[in-house]
Design a protein around this motif. Structure first.
Motif, PDB file in Angstrom:
ATOM      1  N   LYS A   1      -4.734 -12.682   4.145  1.00 43.69           N
ATOM      2  CA  LYS A   1      -4.169 -13.094   2.857  1.00 43.69           C
ATOM      3  C   LYS A   1      -4.995 -12.530   1.699  1.00 43.69           C
ATOM      4  O   LYS A   1      -4.440 -12.063   0.692  1.00 43.69           O
ATOM      5  N   GLN A   2      -6.319 -12.554   1.839  1.00 46.54           N
ATOM      6  CA  GLN A   2      -7.182 -12.006   0.799  1.00 46.54           C
ATOM      7  C   GLN A   2      -6.987 -10.493   0.671  1.00 46.54           C
ATOM      8  O   GLN A   2      -6.935  -9.953  -0.442  1.00 46.54           O
ATOM      9  N   LEU A   3      -6.838  -9.824   1.802  1.00 44.35           N
ATOM     10  CA  LEU A   3      -6.597  -8.377   1.769  1.00 44.35           C
ATOM     11  C   LEU A   3      -5.252  -8.063   1.121  1.00 44.35           C
ATOM     12  O   LEU A   3      -5.126  -7.052   0.404  1.00 44.35           O
ATOM     13  N   LEU A   4      -4.266  -8.907   1.352  1.00 44.18           N
ATOM     14  CA  LEU A   4      -2.964  -8.706   0.707  1.00 44.18           C
ATOM     15  C   LEU A   4      -3.108  -8.806  -0.815  1.00 44.18           C
ATOM     16  O   LEU A   4      -2.520  -8.014  -1.564  1.00 44.18           O
ATOM     17  N   ARG A   5      -3.907  -9.756  -1.287  1.00 44.52           N
ATOM     18  CA  ARG A   5      -4.139  -9.867  -2.732  1.00 44.52           C
ATOM     19  C   ARG A   5      -4.861  -8.631  -3.268  1.00 44.52           C
ATOM     20  O   ARG A   5      -4.571  -8.152  -4.380  1.00 44.52           O
ATOM     21  N   GLU A   6      -5.761  -8.077  -2.466  1.00 44.27           N
ATOM     22  CA  GLU A   6      -6.503  -6.890  -2.892  1.00 44.27           C
ATOM     23  C   GLU A   6      -5.599  -5.681  -3.081  1.00 44.27           C
ATOM     24  O   GLU A   6      -5.883  -4.803  -3.909  1.00 44.27           O
ATOM     25  N   THR A   7      -4.510  -5.611  -2.311  1.00 43.24           N
ATOM     26  CA  THR A   7      -3.628  -4.433  -2.410  1.00 43.24           C
ATOM     27  C   THR A   7      -3.036  -4.271  -3.801  1.00 43.24           C
ATOM     28  O   THR A   7      -2.693  -3.151  -4.203  1.00 43.24           O
ATOM     29  N   ALA A   8      -2.908  -5.373  -4.535  1.00 40.28           N
ATOM     30  CA  ALA A   8      -2.294  -5.307  -5.871  1.00 40.28           C
ATOM     31  C   ALA A   8      -3.255  -4.819  -6.948  1.00 40.28           C
ATOM     32  O   ALA A   8      -2.816  -4.410  -8.027  1.00 40.28           O
TER      33      ALA A   8
ATOM     34  N   LEU B   1       0.823  -1.209   0.000  1.00 39.29           N
ATOM     35  CA  LEU B   1       0.000   0.000   0.000  1.00 39.29           C
ATOM     36  C   LEU B   1       0.857   1.257   0.000  1.00 39.29           C
ATOM     37  O   LEU B   1       0.525   2.253  -0.667  1.00 39.29           O
ATOM     38  N   ASP B   2       1.952   1.222   0.726  1.00 43.27           N
ATOM     39  CA  ASP B   2       2.830   2.383   0.809  1.00 43.27           C
ATOM     40  C   ASP B   2       3.455   2.702  -0.553  1.00 43.27           C
ATOM     41  O   ASP B   2       3.633   3.870  -0.907  1.00 43.27           O
TER      42      ASP B   2
ATOM     43  N   ASP C   1      -1.900   7.876   4.537  1.00 38.61           N
ATOM     44  CA  ASP C   1      -1.470   7.458   5.886  1.00 38.61           C
ATOM     45  C   ASP C   1      -1.693   5.952   6.031  1.00 38.61           C
ATOM     46  O   ASP C   1      -2.635   5.505   6.689  1.00 38.61           O
ATOM     47  N   VAL C   2      -0.812   5.186   5.418  1.00 34.12           N
ATOM     48  CA  VAL C   2      -0.945   3.729   5.401  1.00 34.12           C
ATOM     49  C   VAL C   2      -0.852   3.149   6.806  1.00 34.12           C
ATOM     50  O   VAL C   2      -1.605   2.237   7.172  1.00 34.12           O
ATOM     51  N   GLN C   3       0.053   3.665   7.630  1.00 29.83           N
ATOM     52  CA  GLN C   3       0.287   3.089   8.959  1.00 29.83           C
ATOM     53  C   GLN C   3      -0.931   3.209   9.875  1.00 29.83           C
ATOM     54  O   GLN C   3      -1.049   2.467  10.846  1.00 29.83           O
ATOM     55  N   ALA C   4      -1.847   4.113   9.555  1.00 26.97           N
ATOM     56  CA  ALA C   4      -3.063   4.255  10.365  1.00 26.97           C
ATOM     57  C   ALA C   4      -3.933   3.003  10.304  1.00 26.97           C
ATOM     58  O   ALA C   4      -4.768   2.771  11.183  1.00 26.97           O
TER      59      ALA C   4
ATOM     60  N   VAL D   1      -6.612  -2.974  -6.131  1.00 22.28           N
ATOM     61  CA  VAL D   1      -7.576  -1.913  -5.817  1.00 22.28           C
ATOM     62  C   VAL D   1      -7.193  -0.629  -6.545  1.00 22.28           C
ATOM     63  O   VAL D   1      -6.024  -0.284  -6.649  1.00 22.28           O
ATOM     64  N   PRO D   2      -8.187   0.111  -7.041  1.00 22.33           N
ATOM     65  CA  PRO D   2      -7.868   1.325  -7.803  1.00 22.33           C
ATOM     66  C   PRO D   2      -7.481   2.520  -6.934  1.00 22.33           C
ATOM     67  O   PRO D   2      -6.874   3.471  -7.422  1.00 22.33           O
ATOM     68  N   SER D   3      -7.842   2.475  -5.662  1.00 23.71           N
ATOM     69  CA  SER D   3      -7.541   3.624  -4.795  1.00 23.71           C
ATOM     70  C   SER D   3      -7.405   3.173  -3.346  1.00 23.71           C
ATOM     71  O   SER D   3      -7.873   2.095  -2.964  1.00 23.71           O
ATOM     72  N   PHE D   4      -6.796   4.036  -2.557  1.00 28.90           N
ATOM     73  CA  PHE D   4      -6.648   3.766  -1.131  1.00 28.90           C
ATOM     74  C   PHE D   4      -8.005   3.774  -0.444  1.00 28.90           C
ATOM     75  O   PHE D   4      -8.269   2.965   0.456  1.00 28.90           O
ATOM     76  N   GLU D   5      -8.875   4.673  -0.877  1.00 30.13           N
ATOM     77  CA  GLU D   5     -10.216   4.737  -0.296  1.00 30.13           C
ATOM     78  C   GLU D   5     -10.980   3.440  -0.548  1.00 30.13           C
ATOM     79  O   GLU D   5     -11.723   2.959   0.317  1.00 30.13           O
ATOM     80  N   GLU D   6     -10.785   2.835  -1.735  1.00 30.22           N
ATOM     81  CA  GLU D   6     -11.455   1.574  -2.028  1.00 30.22           C
ATOM     82  C   GLU D   6     -10.923   0.458  -1.137  1.00 30.22           C
ATOM     83  O   GLU D   6     -11.684  -0.394  -0.670  1.00 30.22           O
ATOM     84  N   PHE D   7      -9.609   0.477  -0.866  1.00 34.45           N
ATOM     85  CA  PHE D   7      -9.060  -0.551   0.037  1.00 34.45           C
ATOM     86  C   PHE D   7      -9.648  -0.385   1.439  1.00 34.45           C
ATOM     87  O   PHE D   7      -9.986  -1.373   2.091  1.00 34.45           O
TER      88      PHE D   7
END
Length: 300
Positions: free
Chosen positions: A276-283, A250-251, A258-261, A285-291
């Motif tokens: 693990k699923q969230l880690l796959r999503e990081t690659a 994400l960073d 503010d990724v660390q938040a 997702v179109p935006s930080f807000e969507e994550f």
């Protein structure tokens, strides 16, 4: 000498990793721990007591030890804190533990509040005081901030029961935190013990180090991942590594956010498969807000 029974009726409460490793270290080396913090060799543990109090089920202290201190039976209480106690101020908590301890065991009690993070415990007065005329109460306890303890002296003495805590202690002036952890690990690896116990011993040091290190990858670079996975805390380290990898991705993808938040929210997720699923999503997702939306949908 009479035998004191553990509080077996208590309802078990969930403990964080810092509580668990601290209690385990004390159970394995109670005499060394007592002698160091009480400042006398004339103390010997009789038994490490269960700390889930049956009188008030949610009221759990960290460690009660039935001991012989200078020829007198007593209870020695250690309360571990990573940061300051804000929901219930420490003087109130310690007064409550003292009252329950006295009621249960009817022995003198030595109390210690031990703070792990360097910023914690600075304003702890070390006593609970009630001044109402005719109802005066004063309960004193010892405040110990790990960052003020000279760690090199503990390493030099090779105190097995204290060495896992040394990364939290004060290093030599010319040494940064990474070099200090390397030295602590190097000494820990020389301590005589059953080799089957060494992974848990070093893993305990890794978990406690996480209080003062911003990035778990730094710890993993000093204490090998193989050691961590061979320990009984393997699931904990697997989760930590996944969270750090997720934050790193994400960073890189969203450097102005503010990724660390998100770290406390991720640490509250119990299911490893969800992480693990969230880690796959990081690659993808179109935006930080969507994550963040996806994260909220997963219970955080």
């Amino acid at each position: 000498m009479r035998q004191i029974l553990a509080a077996s009726e208590a309802t078990s409460q969930p403990s964080g990793p810092y509580d668990i490793v601290s209690k385990n270290i004390i159970r394995q080396n109670p005499d060394e721990f007592l002698q160091f913090w009480l400042g006398t060799p004339d103390v010997k543990a009789i038994s490490v007591l269960e700390t889930e109090q049956p009188v008030v089920k949610w009221y759990r202290s960290d460690s009660f030890i039935h001991a012989n201190v200078r020829g007198q039976e007593a209870i020695v209480h250690f309360e571990f804190q990573t940061h300051d106690s804000t929901q219930v101020p420490m003087p109130f908590r310690m007064a409550g533990y003292a009252g329950l301890g006295l009621r249960m065991y009817k022995l003198p009690i030595y109390q210690h509040a031990i703070y792990f993070h360097p910023a914690a415990g600075e304003n702890d007065p070390g006593e609970y005081v009630q001044t109402m005329p005719g109802y005066e109460i004063r309960i004193k306890y010892k405040v110990i901030r790990m960052c003020t303890i000279e760690g090199q002296a503990v390493l030099d003495a090779k105190l097995k029961g204290l060495i896992p805590f040394t990364p939290l202690m004060k290093p030599p002036e010319d040494m940064d935190s990474t070099e200090w952890l390397q030295q602590c690990v190097a000494v820990a690896e020389t301590i005589p013990m059953d080799e089957a116990d060494r992974p848990d011993y070093l893993a305990s040091m890794a978990i406690l180090s996480d209080v003062v290190f911003d990035n778990f990858h730094n710890i993993r670079g000093i204490i090998s991942e193989g050691i961590m996975q061979a320990s009984s805390f393997g699931d904990y380290f697997q989760k930590k590594t996944t969270i750090e990898n997720l934050l790193d991705v994400l960073d890189v993808r969203f450097p102005s956010t503010d990724v660390q938040a998100l770290k406390p929210l991720l640490e509250n997720i119990a299911e490893y498969q969800t992480l693990k699923q969230l880690l796959r999503e990081t690659a993808r997702v179109p935006s930080f807000e969507e994550f963040k939306r996806i994260l909220a949908a997963n219970g955080s």
